[in-house]
Design an enzyme around this catalytic site. Structure first.
Site, PDB file in Angstrom:
ATOM      1  N   LYS A  32      -6.036  73.214 -10.907  1.00 55.41           N
ATOM      2  CA  LYS A  32      -7.335  73.748 -10.097  1.00 55.41           C
ATOM      3  C   LYS A  32      -7.277  73.211  -8.642  1.00 55.41           C
ATOM      4  O   LYS A  32      -7.493  73.859  -7.555  1.00 55.41           O
ATOM      5  CB  LYS A  32      -8.537  73.083 -10.590  1.00 55.41           C
ATOM      6  CG  LYS A  32      -8.966  71.432 -10.312  1.00 55.41           C
ATOM      7  CD  LYS A  32     -10.173  71.132 -11.157  1.00 55.41           C
ATOM      8  CE  LYS A  32     -10.191  69.699 -11.055  1.00 55.41           C
ATOM      9  NZ  LYS A  32     -10.250  68.901  -9.738  1.00 55.41           N
ATOM     10  N   THR A  33      -6.621  72.034  -8.287  1.00 55.78           N
ATOM     11  CA  THR A  33      -6.360  71.656  -6.856  1.00 55.78           C
ATOM     12  C   THR A  33      -5.410  72.267  -6.231  1.00 55.78           C
ATOM     13  O   THR A  33      -5.574  72.857  -5.169  1.00 55.78           O
ATOM     14  CB  THR A  33      -5.612  70.073  -6.894  1.00 55.78           C
ATOM     15  OG1 THR A  33      -6.595  69.418  -7.494  1.00 55.78           O
ATOM     16  CG2 THR A  33      -5.632  69.765  -5.281  1.00 55.78           C
ATOM     17  N   ASP A 218     -15.468  71.627  -5.418  1.00 55.47           N
ATOM     18  CA  ASP A 218     -14.573  70.992  -6.596  1.00 55.47           C
ATOM     19  C   ASP A 218     -15.271  70.146  -7.482  1.00 55.47           C
ATOM     20  O   ASP A 218     -16.433  69.511  -6.989  1.00 55.47           O
ATOM     21  CB  ASP A 218     -13.365  69.996  -6.057  1.00 55.47           C
ATOM     22  CG  ASP A 218     -12.291  69.798  -7.115  1.00 55.47           C
ATOM     23  OD1 ASP A 218     -12.431  70.582  -8.158  1.00 55.47           O
ATOM     24  OD2 ASP A 218     -11.458  69.058  -6.845  1.00 55.47           O
ATOM     25  N   GLU A 219     -14.766  69.993  -8.680  1.00 53.46           N
ATOM     26  CA  GLU A 219     -15.635  69.183  -9.783  1.00 53.46           C
ATOM     27  C   GLU A 219     -17.140  69.767  -9.842  1.00 53.46           C
ATOM     28  O   GLU A 219     -17.880  68.726  -9.913  1.00 53.46           O
ATOM     29  CB  GLU A 219     -15.376  67.748  -9.618  1.00 53.46           C
ATOM     30  CG  GLU A 219     -13.775  67.002  -9.467  1.00 53.46           C
ATOM     31  CD  GLU A 219     -13.389  67.281 -10.673  1.00 53.46           C
ATOM     32  OE1 GLU A 219     -13.867  67.689 -11.659  1.00 53.46           O
ATOM     33  OE2 GLU A 219     -12.032  66.538 -10.626  1.00 53.46           O
ATOM     34  N   GLN A 249     -15.555  69.162 -19.313  1.00 55.61           N
ATOM     35  CA  GLN A 249     -15.056  67.852 -18.795  1.00 55.61           C
ATOM     36  C   GLN A 249     -16.531  67.158 -17.994  1.00 55.61           C
ATOM     37  O   GLN A 249     -16.231  66.093 -17.156  1.00 55.61           O
ATOM     38  CB  GLN A 249     -14.038  67.595 -17.854  1.00 55.61           C
ATOM     39  CG  GLN A 249     -12.587  68.135 -18.425  1.00 55.61           C
ATOM     40  CD  GLN A 249     -11.514  67.968 -17.580  1.00 55.61           C
ATOM     41  OE1 GLN A 249     -10.969  66.892 -17.263  1.00 55.61           O
ATOM     42  NE2 GLN A 249     -10.813  69.095 -17.069  1.00 55.61           N
ATOM     43  N   ARG A 594      -5.722  63.561 -21.611  1.00 59.90           N
ATOM     44  CA  ARG A 594      -5.037  62.610 -20.584  1.00 59.90           C
ATOM     45  C   ARG A 594      -3.430  62.398 -20.837  1.00 59.90           C
ATOM     46  O   ARG A 594      -2.656  62.108 -20.232  1.00 59.90           O
ATOM     47  CB  ARG A 594      -5.600  61.146 -20.559  1.00 59.90           C
ATOM     48  CG  ARG A 594      -7.234  61.046 -20.031  1.00 59.90           C
ATOM     49  CD  ARG A 594      -7.301  61.901 -18.862  1.00 59.90           C
ATOM     50  NE  ARG A 594      -8.037  62.995 -19.140  1.00 59.90           N
ATOM     51  CZ  ARG A 594      -7.937  64.120 -18.009  1.00 59.90           C
ATOM     52  NH1 ARG A 594      -7.462  63.788 -16.991  1.00 59.90           N
ATOM     53  NH2 ARG A 594      -8.500  65.153 -18.408  1.00 59.90           N
TER      54      ARG A 594
END
Length: 751
Positions: A32-33, A218-219, A249, A594
């Site tokens: 996504k970044t 973002d987020e 998330q 993770r």
């Protein structure tokens, strides 16, 4: 720049969709970044949007700096793009338009948490509010009002049944007036005041909308209602708003994050283009299979399924331990094995739902001299509730320790406020005595009667503890102290933070029990010395195994991940509400994703809880992951994990490691490790995978002198009956007796 070759198809389609509202649901590890930075570059290089017209909102300064750095590498004028957090953007705009905000100047101060706490304290004192619950509720109420973007009047109306509302209303108004008087804003005010400014002043809103015409956030799953209201208003003119987030998330509901903002966006912007990033670049296929298995059970989500072109990888394993000590032993010996195979310590992580589980792992890592760090949290013996409980022991064995005594004078709460403590301190100073001595003689001191009435029960408690300390063993006295002080009843089990504190104290009780078992003739002073020395030795250089809660590990990735404590009431933590259960499931999804290469989940068939060993129930998530069907482990009738633990421990690992068993154990054995392809495995430490030290067997004898890099010098006081195990008990000069395996522990024999 050829964006089509730099991005996968879904990323590319989202990047070139430059006009209008866009929602990108970005799965874990899906880049996504990368999408955000290339979209900004695309706007500048292909759409010829002036860089200064672009506003990119992130959630942390670290993320903002990373994005800024990436943009600079790929876009001309990238340094002119505004990349910042919500709070820093609002602060910047408030300073620019300060003249429009009643009572404020552009040089206003932003109060830190310390500044805010000091102001709260002053107002509580001024209003003569001593009750700690009231103080906590008032602070929480202010946070609700500001983050939910409602007025004080609306809040009071909603909670008009609460008799403290009139007092809270006065407190709130006083607090806000003091902020204005000091030309200061707290962190929440930055958002509140900015929203109030742009929602009531069309001139200011238009000015900002002319300055910025393209927006990205973002987020987005971590935004609260106020943050959503701000960005929606800013983008209302051009409607060029890109939001990137992952509803799977969303794990910060407890601090105001509103998962519904993602779905509200599609309602407010009905023409929004929706893209799903489902290709994961981080994990193996088998790890992603587990992630998809768990999250598909949530209803409140956009339907997406992660996939990867990475290798299949190894099976995801589940290990059922006998006890929390066995669980820690298994994980740490696994870490030793993996490190011997070349995996760096910092590429391995032990993740847990609640930090109360960390003690067993911290102690085991320390025992085997493995570097480790507590990520985003306090190490076990540094936690406030642990320090307070231990301060009771210190107050009994060292009556002159005023620092420890002041930790317990109002723990649990006795209504003894700062003014009373100042008075007791002054009496102690003037008479050259300890504060504890003043309290023990409180009826003879010149003190107000209400204060004496509060101190006398404390005095009686102290005398009772003093009278019994020499009559009881360490563990017996510790549990006696816990009961006499009524510490456990001072926490609300329905409150998640209090529940974690209770579990931390429970773990402390267990540490005392284990210490006495290994050191039967030890005293309270010996135990306190053991704690102090172990805490001091438990340091790190930032390159060790990571111990973290799942919340703390979000955004991180590791080669190998161990998710521990997979039991009901732990993971998931006690939940009745379905929305809460879905957030717990999202936490498990975050934990699983993770891991890049290997994933192991563990649980314990029993844990030492509240002074006794209790059987545990396997987490429902293990069943959803197809890892823990009942056939995976059977406990024979009459079998007691607690009674058989010592016998089990002596042969659980060392024997497996020495003999290199290749046999697969069935459900009748004490330990079962199961992968999600429905097969059972023995997870051993064979000679081929573990580089063991060369042991001089002639030196393993009672009384042999040894040295340990952390614990110092000691002598062997007991040897396991199983000669192939090489497990010994060593009495150290500093920390008492420890049971260690010579195959793994960094022990050297002294001549």
């Amino acid at each position: 720049m050829d964006y089509k070759t730099l991005l996968n198809n879904e990323q590319y389609q989202a990047v070139i969709c430059s006009e209008g509202p866009v929602l990108v649901s970005a799965g874990a590890g899906s880049g996504k970044t990368r999408l955000l930075t290339y979209r900004i570059a695309y706007l500048i290089t292909e759409c010829h949007v002036p860089a200064q017209k672009i506003l990119a909102i992130t959630f942390t300064n670290k993320a903002a700096a990373e994005m800024k750095e990436r943009i600079l590498k790929i876009a001309t004028d990238g340094d002119l793009v505004t990349v910042c957090t919500f709070h820093s953007f609002c602060a910047r705009m408030l300073r620019t338009y300060a003249s429009f905000i009643p009572g404020y100047k552009e040089n206003f101060t932003i109060f830190s948490e310390v500044d805010t706490a000091k102001l709260f304290k002053d107002i509580f004192k001024q209003m003569q509010i001593d009750d700690e619950d009231t103080k906590s509720n008032f602070k929480h109420n202010i946070s609700i009002i500001k983050n939910e973007n409602i007025t004080l009047e609306e809040f009071v109306h909603i909670y008009n049944f609460d008799r403290s509302m009139a007092e809270f209303e006065k407190f709130y108004n006083t607090y806000q007036a003091e902020l204005v008087k000091n030309n200061a804003m707290d962190f929440d005010d930055l958002l509140v005041n900015f929203y109030n400014l742009i929602s009531t002043n069309g001139e200011v809103l238009e000015s900002i909308q002319n300055k910025f015409t393209y927006f990205s956030v973002d987020e987005f799953q971590d935004t609260n209602k106020l943050q959503y209201d701000i960005i929606k208003l800013l983008a209302s003119k051009t409607r060029n708003l890109l939001i990137v987030g992952d509803e799977d998330q969303s794990i910060y509901g407890w601090r105001g994050a509103n998962i519904d903002n993602i779905f509200q966006f599609t309602r407010d912007f009905k023409d929004a283009k929706i893209f799903k990033l489902e290709q994961n670049y981080r994990s193996t296929k088998k790890i992603l299979d587990s992630a998809n298995l768990i999250i598909k059970n949530n209803k409140n989500r956009l339907d997406k399924k992660l996939f990867t072109e990475n290798a299949d990888g190894t099976d995801v394993f589940y290990y059922l331990a006998m006890s929390e000590t066995d669980e820690a032993d298994f994980v740490v010996r696994n870490i030793i094995t993996k490190h011997s195979q070349g995996v760096p310590y910092h590429e391995m992580a032990i993740l847990m739902r609640i930090n109360a589980l960390s003690r067993a792992f911290e102690e085991k890592l320390l025992t085997y001299n493995i570097p480790h760090i507590m990520y985003n949290g306090f190490k076990f013996f540094e936690r406030a509730e642990i320090k307070s409980v231990l301060a009771y022991l210190t107050a009994v064995v060292n009556p002159n320790d005023d620092i420890s005594f002041l930790r317990v004078i109002n723990f649990p709460k006795r209504g003894i406020g700062e003014t009373s403590i100042e008075k007791l301190t002054q009496i102690a100073l003037s008479s050259k005595r300890s504060i504890r001595d003043v309290v023990v003689n409180c009826e003879y001191e010149v003190l107000p009667k209400p204060l004496k009435d509060k101190l006398i029960p404390l005095k009686n408690l102290l005398l009772s503890l003093q009278e019994n300390i020499d009559k009881m063993g360490v563990y017996e006295f510790f549990t006696f102290m816990i009961n006499q002080t009524n510490i456990l009843n001072s926490f609300d089990k329905e409150n998640e933070q209090d529940y974690e504190r209770l579990l931390n104290i429970n773990s402390l009780v267990n540490s005392v029990r284990e210490f006495e078992e290994n050191n039967p003739n030890a005293t309270i002073i010996d135990y306190l010395q053991n704690v102090t020395l172990s805490a001091q030795m438990d340091s790190d250089d930032g390159t060790g195994v990571v111990i973290a809660t799942v919340h703390g590990a979000k955004g991180l990735e590791f080669d190998d991940v161990y998710i521990v404590g997979c039991e009901e009431k732990i993971f998931p933590i006690s939940r009745e509400d379905n929305d809460d259960l879905e957030e717990e499931r999202r936490l498990m999804y975050v934990a699983i994703t993770r891991a890049k290469k290997e994933l192991v989940l563990t649980s314990s068939s029993s844990r030492f809880m509240y002074g006794k060993r209790e059987y545990s129930v396997k987490s429902r998530f293990l069943y959803e992951l197809d890892l823990a069907h009942e056939r995976a482990r059977q406990i024979n009738n009459g079998f007691s994990a607690y009674n058989n633990y010592n016998n089990f421990q002596s042969k659980s690992f060392g024997q497996f490691a020495q003999n290199g068993y290749n046999k697969t154990y069935n459900g009748d054995n004490m330990n079962t490790i199961k992968s999600n392809n429905n097969q059972s495995f023995n997870y051993t430490f064979s000679k081929s995978t573990v580089e063991k030290k060369s042991i001089d067997f002639s030196k393993i004898k009672l009384g042999a002198k040894v040295t340990h890099p952390k614990f110092g010098d000691g002598v062997i006081s007991e040897i396991s009956n199983n000669s192939s195990n090489h497990t010994v008990k060593i009495k150290f000069d500093t920390v008492g007796e420890k049971m260690l395996s010579l195959d793994y522990a960094p022990i050297e024999f002294k001549e």
